[in-house]
Enzyme design. Sequence first.
Site, PDB file in Angstrom:
ATOM      1  N   HIS A 220       0.874  -1.187   0.000  1.00 55.57           N
ATOM      2  CA  HIS A 220       0.000   0.000   0.000  1.00 55.57           C
ATOM      3  C   HIS A 220       0.908   1.232   0.000  1.00 55.57           C
ATOM      4  O   HIS A 220       1.691   1.432  -0.924  1.00 55.57           O
ATOM      5  CB  HIS A 220      -0.932  -0.114   1.215  1.00 55.57           C
ATOM      6  CG  HIS A 220      -2.065   0.864   1.270  1.00 55.57           C
ATOM      7  ND1 HIS A 220      -2.403   1.711   0.258  1.00 55.57           N
ATOM      8  CD2 HIS A 220      -2.961   1.127   2.273  1.00 55.57           C
ATOM      9  CE1 HIS A 220      -3.454   2.444   0.612  1.00 55.57           C
ATOM     10  NE2 HIS A 220      -3.812   2.115   1.848  1.00 55.57           N
ATOM     11  N   HIS A 259      -2.401  -2.223  -9.650  1.00 57.20           N
ATOM     12  CA  HIS A 259      -3.390  -1.659  -8.739  1.00 57.20           C
ATOM     13  C   HIS A 259      -4.586  -2.597  -8.676  1.00 57.20           C
ATOM     14  O   HIS A 259      -4.932  -3.211  -9.692  1.00 57.20           O
ATOM     15  CB  HIS A 259      -3.835  -0.271  -9.225  1.00 57.20           C
ATOM     16  CG  HIS A 259      -4.530   0.522  -8.183  1.00 57.20           C
ATOM     17  ND1 HIS A 259      -5.878   0.423  -7.973  1.00 57.20           N
ATOM     18  CD2 HIS A 259      -4.054   1.395  -7.269  1.00 57.20           C
ATOM     19  CE1 HIS A 259      -6.211   1.226  -6.973  1.00 57.20           C
ATOM     20  NE2 HIS A 259      -5.118   1.816  -6.521  1.00 57.20           N
ATOM     21  N   ASP A 310       2.322   5.868  -6.653  1.00 57.94           N
ATOM     22  CA  ASP A 310       3.600   5.826  -5.938  1.00 57.94           C
ATOM     23  C   ASP A 310       4.804   5.897  -6.879  1.00 57.94           C
ATOM     24  O   ASP A 310       5.902   6.266  -6.454  1.00 57.94           O
ATOM     25  CB  ASP A 310       3.695   4.562  -5.075  1.00 57.94           C
ATOM     26  CG  ASP A 310       2.787   4.659  -3.865  1.00 57.94           C
ATOM     27  OD1 ASP A 310       2.515   5.783  -3.429  1.00 57.94           O
ATOM     28  OD2 ASP A 310       2.354   3.609  -3.367  1.00 57.94           O
TER      29      ASP A 310
END
Length: 374
Positions: A220, A259, A310
């Site tokens: 995460h 994802h 990210d």
Amino acid sequence: MTEHYAPGLEGVIAGETAISTVEGGLRYRGYAVEELAAESTFIEVAYLLLKGELPTQEDLADFEAVLDESVDSAVEICDLLSQIPVHTPVMDVMRTGISIAAHYDPHAEDDHDHADADLNKALHLMGVIPLILAFWHRHTQGLELGEPDPERSYAANLLSLITGKVPTSLEEKAMDVSLILYAEHEFNASTFTARVVTSTGSDLYSAIVAAVGALKGPLHGGANEQVMAVLEEIGSADRAEAWIRNALAQKRRVMGFGHRVYKDCDPRAVYLKDYCGQLAERRGRLELEQRAEIIEQIVWNEKKLPPNLDWPSARLYHYLGLDVPIYTPLFVVSRVVGWSAHVIEQSRDNRLIRPRSRYIGAEPRAYVPLSERD
Ligand code: ACO
């Protein structure tokens, strides 16, 4: 009742929300995130997420005034944090700092039904979290923490508290955009954690502490720190292709890609990449952008995995001169808004979140007394 089992709750609709959707692009309260990132500020977006509508100028001034009030309590919080061993990971310090912040909120005991109780707790956290992060970062380097300047934006204060330098307007905007993009993302793992805690009737601080724990994991929020490790391990653009082909052949998980929901494109990653390019050019670091581009192309061609938020965030923070161990804590600075909005929403129409499990253990068997066991 037919039993439906979805490992990792994949594809399961586990609740309703009016805060954001990822259907047809990411929208906060109906507004496209790209439009908010281009036109708005993190504080306006925080108001929107927490209260449901964009603020007027007067609303915003009142909101910021409540936020500023919490800054005084940061002195006591940082004093307690200074007792922690200096090698403690920053996310653990964030978790502890948020827990301590509850003890310095005079309204911590107000329950969910109390008017604006959770909103005020959220603002208290938005005020102190940047100070907790900046204090810890500077404390571990033997540096003093400065004071936030009420004339500066939230993003500019965040950067200058951490680095001790006033950011340029591009740096300030890039950080503000990153805060907006990280602020909310419907039922991700940490937000769902916050909702589970809230559903038991527990308080906002407990929900946020639990959410920080969930965010810390490398699948995460922890991924943005791992991304930088990958880019550093690759070393240069001319080594990128061989590195990634080898990593994929070894079935290595490439941090910053893939994802649970976005299978073709994470719109946040697309938007932030442009700021990476602008900052890289200013810093003379376009080679790092090329390195990232090669990885992106090959991971897409070979695995059909798009980069997630990210992936560009790590480079963006790097160009902003920030150290890797504070990348995931920066995610906390922003996501506390989304978590708090979900705590408020969950508590307004609550039902205890308590799913069932499928049992795969031993068949029924008789108890053998301790003295008779081999
Ligand atoms: N690198 C290589 N392969 C991957 C990656 C990756 N980053 N992500 C998924 N895959 C592969 C899996 O190995 C699997 O392949 P297989 O079918 O051949 O076994 C397939 O894609 C499906 O992967 P799952 O893990 O089942 O997909 P899931 O929906 O659970 O994954 C997750 C989502 C956990 C984010 C995953 O993509 C991942 O681990 N990514 C790296 C960590 C990361 O970047 N996390 C940040 C998430 S976004 C955020 O928090 C802002």
